[in-house]
Scaffold this motif. Sequence first.
Motif, mmCIF file in Angstrom:
data_model
loop_
_atom_site.group_PDB
_atom_site.id
_atom_site.type_symbol
_atom_site.label_atom_id
_atom_site.label_comp_id
_atom_site.label_asym_id
_atom_site.label_seq_id
_atom_site.Cartn_x
_atom_site.Cartn_y
_atom_site.Cartn_z
ATOM 1 N N VAL A 90 0.963 -6.436 9.052
ATOM 2 C CA VAL A 90 1.071 -5.815 7.726
ATOM 3 C C VAL A 90 0.065 -6.440 6.759
ATOM 4 O O VAL A 90 -0.607 -5.732 5.999
ATOM 5 C CB VAL A 90 2.514 -5.940 7.176
ATOM 6 C CG1 VAL A 90 2.589 -5.503 5.718
ATOM 7 C CG2 VAL A 90 3.469 -5.121 8.036
ATOM 8 N N ALA A 91 -0.055 -7.767 6.791
ATOM 9 C CA ALA A 91 -0.995 -8.443 5.892
ATOM 10 C C ALA A 91 -2.427 -8.015 6.182
ATOM 11 O O ALA A 91 -3.187 -7.698 5.252
ATOM 12 C CB ALA A 91 -0.856 -9.963 6.035
ATOM 13 N N LEU A 92 -2.796 -7.973 7.450
ATOM 14 C CA LEU A 92 -4.144 -7.542 7.819
ATOM 15 C C LEU A 92 -4.400 -6.108 7.359
ATOM 16 O O LEU A 92 -5.439 -5.815 6.761
ATOM 17 C CB LEU A 92 -4.333 -7.664 9.335
ATOM 18 C CG LEU A 92 -5.703 -7.273 9.885
ATOM 19 C CD1 LEU A 92 -6.776 -8.229 9.355
ATOM 20 C CD2 LEU A 92 -5.681 -7.300 11.408
ATOM 21 N N ASP A 93 -3.453 -5.236 7.607
ATOM 22 C CA ASP A 93 -3.592 -3.834 7.211
ATOM 23 C C ASP A 93 -3.728 -3.697 5.694
ATOM 24 O O ASP A 93 -4.563 -2.933 5.206
ATOM 25 C CB ASP A 93 -2.386 -3.034 7.713
ATOM 26 C CG ASP A 93 -2.518 -1.543 7.470
ATOM 27 O OD1 ASP A 93 -3.627 -1.002 7.659
ATOM 28 O OD2 ASP A 93 -1.508 -0.913 7.116
ATOM 29 N N THR A 94 -2.931 -4.454 4.952
ATOM 30 C CA THR A 94 -2.951 -4.355 3.487
ATOM 31 C C THR A 94 -4.231 -4.948 2.900
ATOM 32 O O THR A 94 -4.867 -4.339 2.038
ATOM 33 C CB THR A 94 -1.712 -5.050 2.892
ATOM 34 O OG1 THR A 94 -0.541 -4.439 3.447
ATOM 35 C CG2 THR A 94 -1.676 -4.909 1.382
ATOM 36 N N VAL A 95 -4.628 -6.114 3.376
ATOM 37 C CA VAL A 95 -5.804 -6.795 2.815
ATOM 38 C C VAL A 95 -7.094 -6.052 3.167
ATOM 39 O O VAL A 95 -7.886 -5.714 2.287
ATOM 40 C CB VAL A 95 -5.862 -8.264 3.273
ATOM 41 C CG1 VAL A 95 -7.183 -8.908 2.906
ATOM 42 C CG2 VAL A 95 -4.709 -9.043 2.664
ATOM 43 N N VAL A 96 -7.305 -5.790 4.449
ATOM 44 C CA VAL A 96 -8.539 -5.105 4.850
ATOM 45 C C VAL A 96 -8.529 -3.660 4.347
ATOM 46 O O VAL A 96 -9.561 -3.141 3.927
ATOM 47 C CB VAL A 96 -8.754 -5.162 6.383
ATOM 48 C CG1 VAL A 96 -10.001 -4.389 6.792
ATOM 49 C CG2 VAL A 96 -8.866 -6.600 6.836
ATOM 50 N N GLY A 97 -7.357 -3.037 4.342
ATOM 51 C CA GLY A 97 -7.255 -1.663 3.841
ATOM 52 C C GLY A 97 -7.619 -1.531 2.369
ATOM 53 O O GLY A 97 -7.966 -0.451 1.904
ATOM 54 N N SER A 98 -7.536 -2.626 1.625
ATOM 55 C CA SER A 98 -7.854 -2.606 0.187
ATOM 56 C C SER A 98 -9.350 -2.620 -0.104
ATOM 57 O O SER A 98 -9.763 -2.368 -1.232
ATOM 58 C CB SER A 98 -7.208 -3.813 -0.501
ATOM 59 O OG SER A 98 -5.810 -3.751 -0.387
ATOM 60 N N VAL A 99 -10.168 -2.908 0.901
ATOM 61 C CA VAL A 99 -11.623 -2.949 0.711
ATOM 62 C C VAL A 99 -12.140 -1.506 0.612
ATOM 63 O O VAL A 99 -11.865 -0.695 1.495
ATOM 64 C CB VAL A 99 -12.317 -3.679 1.882
ATOM 65 C CG1 VAL A 99 -13.825 -3.644 1.740
ATOM 66 C CG2 VAL A 99 -11.812 -5.108 1.982
ATOM 67 N N PRO A 100 -12.876 -1.178 -0.453
ATOM 68 C CA PRO A 100 -13.372 0.190 -0.594
ATOM 69 C C PRO A 100 -14.208 0.631 0.621
ATOM 70 O O PRO A 100 -14.953 -0.158 1.197
ATOM 71 C CB PRO A 100 -14.247 0.129 -1.850
ATOM 72 C CG PRO A 100 -13.713 -1.036 -2.621
ATOM 73 C CD PRO A 100 -13.254 -2.024 -1.582
ATOM 74 N N VAL A 101 -14.077 1.848 1.013
ATOM 75 C CA VAL A 101 -14.754 2.530 2.118
ATOM 76 C C VAL A 101 -14.372 1.913 3.469
ATOM 77 O O VAL A 101 -13.762 2.579 4.294
ATOM 78 C CB VAL A 101 -16.282 2.603 1.940
ATOM 79 C CG1 VAL A 101 -16.913 3.364 3.091
ATOM 80 C CG2 VAL A 101 -16.655 3.225 0.609
ATOM 81 N N LEU A 102 -14.715 0.648 3.712
ATOM 82 C CA LEU A 102 -14.357 -0.008 4.960
ATOM 83 C C LEU A 102 -12.844 0.045 5.174
ATOM 84 O O LEU A 102 -12.372 0.279 6.291
ATOM 85 C CB LEU A 102 -14.834 -1.466 4.977
ATOM 86 C CG LEU A 102 -14.353 -2.307 6.161
ATOM 87 C CD1 LEU A 102 -14.951 -1.795 7.466
ATOM 88 C CD2 LEU A 102 -14.699 -3.770 5.942
ATOM 89 N N GLY A 103 -12.087 -0.152 4.114
ATOM 90 C CA GLY A 103 -10.623 -0.142 4.201
ATOM 91 C C GLY A 103 -10.077 1.197 4.650
ATOM 92 O O GLY A 103 -9.124 1.258 5.421
ATOM 93 N N SER A 104 -10.685 2.280 4.193
ATOM 94 C CA SER A 104 -10.241 3.616 4.601
ATOM 95 C C SER A 104 -10.469 3.842 6.092
ATOM 96 O O SER A 104 -9.617 4.393 6.787
ATOM 97 C CB SER A 104 -10.959 4.688 3.791
ATOM 98 O OG SER A 104 -10.612 4.579 2.430
ATOM 99 N N VAL A 105 -11.607 3.389 6.584
ATOM 100 C CA VAL A 105 -11.903 3.508 8.013
ATOM 101 C C VAL A 105 -10.927 2.631 8.799
ATOM 102 O O VAL A 105 -10.385 3.043 9.829
ATOM 103 C CB VAL A 105 -13.362 3.112 8.308
ATOM 104 C CG1 VAL A 105 -13.630 3.054 9.805
ATOM 105 C CG2 VAL A 105 -14.315 4.080 7.626
#
Length: 128
Positions: A90-105
Amino acid sequence: MTARAATGFAGRTPRADQAASLEQLDRLADMLDTRWRIPGTGWRFGVDAVAGLVPGVGDVATGLISAYMVKRAYDLGAPKHILVRMVGNVALDTVVGSVPVLGSVFDFAFKANRRNMKLLRRHFGAAR
C-alpha cells in the motif's frame, strides 16, 4: 479464545465469517485494481488508476481505502509478517502513485490490493 487467536492457517478451510470477509475484500480489491478491461487486450485497471489522475487527492483517497483493507486483514487475524507486506504494498502504491505521470503508469501496472488479497488467500487457505 479471542478472535485473533482463532485464525486459520494455509491449508485449512477458512471459517464462514473469514470466507465472507475475504469475499468482501476481494470485491473491493477488484474495484480498486481490476474493475475495467481495455477492449482487445488483457489489460485491466480500476478506480485506483483513475483516481490517481487527480493530483494529490486521488492517491491519498485510494491509499486510505487500501489501509482499511489492511485493518480488516488484522481483524481477521492475519499474522504480522503478512500485515507488514500488505502495508509495504500500500505504501509503495501510494507514494509512487503520487508522482505525476510516472505515478499514473505505475498505478495501472502495480496492483497492490490484488497482491494483498493473494497474500491473505494464501494464508487463510481460501481459493478464489
